[in-house]
Design a protein around this motif. Structure first.
Motif, PDB file in Angstrom:
ATOM      1  N   ARG A  21       0.826  -1.210   0.000  1.00 20.12           N
ATOM      2  CA  ARG A  21       0.000   0.000   0.000  1.00 20.12           C
ATOM      3  C   ARG A  21       0.857   1.255   0.000  1.00 20.12           C
ATOM      4  NH1 ARG A  21      -5.597  -0.919   3.236  1.00 20.12           N
ATOM      5  NH2 ARG A  21      -5.895  -3.111   2.748  1.00 20.12           N
ATOM      6  N   ALA A  22       1.975   1.233   0.686  1.00 17.68           N
ATOM      7  CA  ALA A  22       2.884   2.392   0.653  1.00 17.68           C
ATOM      8  C   ALA A  22       3.403   2.605  -0.766  1.00 17.68           C
ATOM      9  CB  ALA A  22       4.042   2.187   1.628  1.00 17.68           C
ATOM     10  N   ASN A  23       3.730   1.533  -1.460  1.00 19.19           N
ATOM     11  CA  ASN A  23       4.246   1.662  -2.814  1.00 19.19           C
ATOM     12  C   ASN A  23       3.183   2.035  -3.834  1.00 19.19           C
ATOM     13  OD1 ASN A  23       7.145   1.317  -3.148  1.00 19.19           O
ATOM     14  ND2 ASN A  23       6.794  -0.562  -2.004  1.00 19.19           N
ATOM     15  N   ALA A  24       1.931   1.873  -3.493  1.00 21.02           N
ATOM     16  CA  ALA A  24       0.847   2.302  -4.383  1.00 21.02           C
ATOM     17  C   ALA A  24       0.645   3.815  -4.326  1.00 21.02           C
ATOM     18  CB  ALA A  24      -0.454   1.586  -4.019  1.00 21.02           C
ATOM     19  N   HIS A  25       1.197   4.467  -3.298  1.00 23.10           N
ATOM     20  CA  HIS A  25       1.110   5.923  -3.118  1.00 23.10           C
ATOM     21  C   HIS A  25      -0.319   6.417  -3.014  1.00 23.10           C
ATOM     22  CE1 HIS A  25       5.127   5.515  -5.277  1.00 23.10           C
ATOM     23  NE2 HIS A  25       5.353   5.572  -3.981  1.00 23.10           N
ATOM     24  N   ASP A  26      -1.191   5.582  -2.499  1.00 22.46           N
ATOM     25  CA  ASP A  26      -2.586   5.946  -2.254  1.00 22.46           C
ATOM     26  C   ASP A  26      -2.761   6.050  -0.745  1.00 22.46           C
ATOM     27  OD1 ASP A  26      -5.333   6.094  -1.849  1.00 22.46           O
ATOM     28  OD2 ASP A  26      -5.799   4.469  -3.245  1.00 22.46           O
ATOM     29  N   VAL A  27      -2.637   7.264  -0.236  1.00 21.47           N
ATOM     30  CA  VAL A  27      -2.611   7.466   1.208  1.00 21.47           C
ATOM     31  C   VAL A  27      -3.908   7.009   1.879  1.00 21.47           C
ATOM     32  CG1 VAL A  27      -3.408   9.864   1.318  1.00 21.47           C
ATOM     33  CG2 VAL A  27      -1.730   9.040   2.972  1.00 21.47           C
ATOM     34  N   THR A  60       5.333  13.296   1.626  1.00 23.55           N
ATOM     35  CA  THR A  60       6.410  12.463   1.083  1.00 23.55           C
ATOM     36  C   THR A  60       6.029  11.933  -0.289  1.00 23.55           C
ATOM     37  OG1 THR A  60       7.163  11.844   3.288  1.00 23.55           O
ATOM     38  CG2 THR A  60       7.807  10.394   1.480  1.00 23.55           C
ATOM     39  N   PHE A  61       4.803  11.432  -0.423  1.00 17.73           N
ATOM     40  CA  PHE A  61       4.338  10.936  -1.720  1.00 17.73           C
ATOM     41  C   PHE A  61       4.403  12.045  -2.769  1.00 17.73           C
ATOM     42  CE2 PHE A  61       1.308   7.450   0.130  1.00 17.73           C
ATOM     43  CZ  PHE A  61       2.402   6.680   0.479  1.00 17.73           C
ATOM     44  N   ASP A  62       4.057  13.274  -2.387  1.00 21.59           N
ATOM     45  CA  ASP A  62       4.064  14.400  -3.322  1.00 21.59           C
ATOM     46  C   ASP A  62       5.489  14.827  -3.692  1.00 21.59           C
ATOM     47  OD1 ASP A  62       1.297  14.420  -3.218  1.00 21.59           O
ATOM     48  OD2 ASP A  62       1.179  16.123  -1.825  1.00 21.59           O
ATOM     49  N   GLN A  63       6.418  14.710  -2.764  1.00 20.12           N
ATOM     50  CA  GLN A  63       7.794  15.166  -2.990  1.00 20.12           C
ATOM     51  C   GLN A  63       8.632  14.161  -3.768  1.00 20.12           C
ATOM     52  OE1 GLN A  63       9.164  15.958   0.971  1.00 20.12           O
ATOM     53  NE2 GLN A  63       8.141  17.954   1.073  1.00 20.12           N
ATOM     54  N   ILE A  64       8.362  12.876  -3.575  1.00 21.96           N
ATOM     55  CA  ILE A  64       9.178  11.851  -4.231  1.00 21.96           C
ATOM     56  C   ILE A  64       8.321  11.168  -5.299  1.00 21.96           C
ATOM     57  CG2 ILE A  64      10.614   9.809  -3.945  1.00 21.96           C
ATOM     58  CD1 ILE A  64      10.841  10.561  -0.949  1.00 21.96           C
ATOM     59  N   ARG A  65       8.588  11.492  -6.538  1.00 25.25           N
ATOM     60  CA  ARG A  65       7.821  10.928  -7.657  1.00 25.25           C
ATOM     61  C   ARG A  65       8.368   9.563  -8.046  1.00 25.25           C
ATOM     62  NH1 ARG A  65       3.147  13.219  -7.594  1.00 25.25           N
ATOM     63  NH2 ARG A  65       3.278  15.459  -7.572  1.00 25.25           N
ATOM     64  N   ASP A  66       7.461   8.680  -8.433  1.00 27.85           N
ATOM     65  CA  ASP A  66       7.822   7.327  -8.889  1.00 27.85           C
ATOM     66  C   ASP A  66       8.677   6.593  -7.853  1.00 27.85           C
ATOM     67  OD1 ASP A  66       6.459   7.765 -11.315  1.00 27.85           O
ATOM     68  OD2 ASP A  66       8.238   8.712 -12.175  1.00 27.85           O
ATOM     69  N   GLU A  67       8.388   6.823  -6.585  1.00 26.33           N
ATOM     70  CA  GLU A  67       9.165   6.199  -5.526  1.00 26.33           C
ATOM     71  C   GLU A  67       8.908   4.698  -5.456  1.00 26.33           C
ATOM     72  OE1 GLU A  67       9.839   6.472  -0.703  1.00 26.33           O
ATOM     73  OE2 GLU A  67       7.901   7.034  -1.543  1.00 26.33           O
ATOM     74  N   VAL A  68       9.971   3.962  -5.241  1.00 23.93           N
ATOM     75  CA  VAL A  68       9.890   2.545  -4.927  1.00 23.93           C
ATOM     76  C   VAL A  68      10.539   2.385  -3.559  1.00 23.93           C
ATOM     77  CG1 VAL A  68      10.585   0.211  -5.556  1.00 23.93           C
ATOM     78  CG2 VAL A  68       9.969   1.866  -7.342  1.00 23.93           C
ATOM     79  N   GLY A  94      13.597   7.312  -6.072  1.00 27.42           N
ATOM     80  CA  GLY A  94      12.570   8.050  -6.787  1.00 27.42           C
ATOM     81  C   GLY A  94      13.137   9.360  -7.300  1.00 27.42           C
ATOM     82  N   PHE A  95      12.256  10.229  -7.775  1.00 25.35           N
ATOM     83  CA  PHE A  95      12.675  11.504  -8.337  1.00 25.35           C
ATOM     84  C   PHE A  95      12.212  12.652  -7.450  1.00 25.35           C
ATOM     85  CE2 PHE A  95      12.761   8.559 -11.796  1.00 25.35           C
ATOM     86  CZ  PHE A  95      13.888   8.929 -12.508  1.00 25.35           C
ATOM     87  N   VAL A  96      13.168  13.485  -7.062  1.00 24.64           N
ATOM     88  CA  VAL A  96      12.901  14.682  -6.267  1.00 24.64           C
ATOM     89  C   VAL A  96      13.346  15.876  -7.114  1.00 24.64           C
ATOM     90  CG1 VAL A  96      13.414  15.941  -4.143  1.00 24.64           C
ATOM     91  CG2 VAL A  96      13.295  13.429  -4.116  1.00 24.64           C
ATOM     92  N   GLN A 100      16.961  11.971  -9.923  1.00 24.99           N
ATOM     93  CA  GLN A 100      16.843  10.700  -9.211  1.00 24.99           C
ATOM     94  C   GLN A 100      17.608  10.784  -7.897  1.00 24.99           C
ATOM     95  OE1 GLN A 100      17.868   7.155 -11.374  1.00 24.99           O
ATOM     96  NE2 GLN A 100      17.105   5.840  -9.751  1.00 24.99           N
ATOM     97  N   ARG A 101      16.941  10.331  -6.843  1.00 26.54           N
ATOM     98  CA  ARG A 101      17.526  10.321  -5.498  1.00 26.54           C
ATOM     99  C   ARG A 101      17.219   8.974  -4.860  1.00 26.54           C
ATOM    100  NH1 ARG A 101      20.010  14.606  -6.571  1.00 26.54           N
ATOM    101  NH2 ARG A 101      19.157  16.646  -6.129  1.00 26.54           N
ATOM    102  N   GLU A 102      17.967   8.669  -3.819  1.00 21.07           N
ATOM    103  CA  GLU A 102      17.683   7.460  -3.058  1.00 21.07           C
ATOM    104  C   GLU A 102      18.159   7.641  -1.625  1.00 21.07           C
ATOM    105  OE1 GLU A 102      19.955   3.809  -3.878  1.00 21.07           O
ATOM    106  OE2 GLU A 102      21.120   5.029  -5.277  1.00 21.07           O
ATOM    107  N   GLY A 103      17.626   6.805  -0.757  1.00 20.50           N
ATOM    108  CA  GLY A 103      18.014   6.847   0.638  1.00 20.50           C
ATOM    109  C   GLY A 103      17.787   5.495   1.273  1.00 20.50           C
TER     110      GLY A 103
END
Length: 127
Positions: A21-27, A60-68, A94-96, A100-103
């Motif tokens: 559910r977190a990866n679906a980005h549907d809060v 977070t969902f809004d700031q990091i696009r296409d996050e995995v 994902g993309f910020v 592309q960024r990661e953590g």
């Protein structure tokens, strides 16, 4: 997953659903798994209650696009019929701002079974 042989299957399934559910980005779908009185501690701050937590996760969902977001190395610290604690490692990519960024970091989650269903009551993520 560490020690999954001794961990109830429903807890393993709960964490897998939470991750999905977190990866679906549907809060709205994600928050169904979080207790109304939960507390979440993130690197950027601490949040009490479902509304504050949902707002932080949506940012977070809004700031990091296409996050995995992935979790690994789960270790069940404690598991009973109505309460559990798990610690793990996490990684995101994902993309910020178009780059592309990661953590990565560590997480600890506490879950309680309330009214017959598991809910996240506390999450602590640190980088």
């Amino acid at each position: 997953m560490d020690n999954s042989e001794s961990t109830p299957a429903e807890l393993i399934a709960f964490m897998a659903d939470y991750d999905r559910r977190a990866n679906a980005h549907d809060v709205e779908r994600w928050r169904e798994l979080v207790a109304d009185d939960a507390s979440f501690w993130f690197t950027d701050g601490s949040y009490e209650g479902i509304e504050a937590i949902t707002a932080a996760v949506q940012r977070t969902f809004d700031q990091i696009r296409d996050e995995v977001y992935t979790i690994s190395d789960l270790h069940w610290v404690y598991a009973s019929t109505d309460f559990a604690v798990v610690r793990y490692r996490f990684h995101w990519v994902g993309f910020v701002d178009g780059q592309q960024r990661e953590g990565r970091g560590r997480g600890t989650n506490s879950m309680a079974k309330r009214d017959g269903r598991w809910q996240m009551v506390h999450e602590h993520l640190s980088t």
